[in-house]
Scaffold this motif. Structure first.
Motif: not given
Length: 154
Positions: A101-102, A104
């Motif tokens: 998520l940090t 992508t």
């Protein structure tokens, strides 16, 4: 080492642990500039969310296998080995998802194999926990942190 002692659930966790170890060295992120150049980064290169998640999953698999082979029964607070393995693998999954998520962009297959491996360990631990008749760990399983809350201390 007698691997015949391992149930199907233990074998799933063991396979997940081995795959987690392998995925540490596979490309998690990378960029290619056509035929000119390319760069790939494995779990060790992209930070603690990557390698930390895999180390937690591997630790969960090791704890589960040590108990299954009657080598060592690891318990922490009120957590049985199966519950502890599930907690560790679950924390590993969370770290790997946070890594995704940090960052992508430029994701490679190693990240997805790392996620699948941690999920396999978690599933193997969960199924072993259910097979042993244990419940999911609650907050009371972790014991009290920081001191007593009873009125006897006053």
């Amino acid at each position: 080492m007698d691997l015949s002692k391992l149930s199907k659930n233990h074998k799933i966790a063991l396979a997940g642990g081995v795959l987690a170890l392998i995925s540490m060295f596979l490309p998690w992120y990378g960029v290619s500039f056509g035929a000119i150049a390319s760069a790939n980064f494995n779990a060790w290169s992209v930070g603690i969310l990557a390698w930390g998640g895999l180390v937690l999953a591997i630790a969960g698999a090791v704890i589960l296998i040590l108990k299954a082979l009657d080598i060592q029964d690891v318990t922490v607070a009120n957590l049985a080995a199966e519950q502890l393995a599930l907690v560790l693998a679950g924390a590993g999954i969370i770290l790997i998802v946070l890594r995704l998520l940090t960052q992508t962009s430029f994701v490679r297959y190693g990240l997805f194999l790392g996620f699948i491996s941690a999920a396999a360990v978690a599933y193997g631990a969960y199924a072993s926990m259910k097979e042993a008749g244990l419940e999911l760990p609650g907050k009371e399983s972790f014991g009290s942190v920081g001191g007593s809350t009873s009125d006897d201390d006053a």
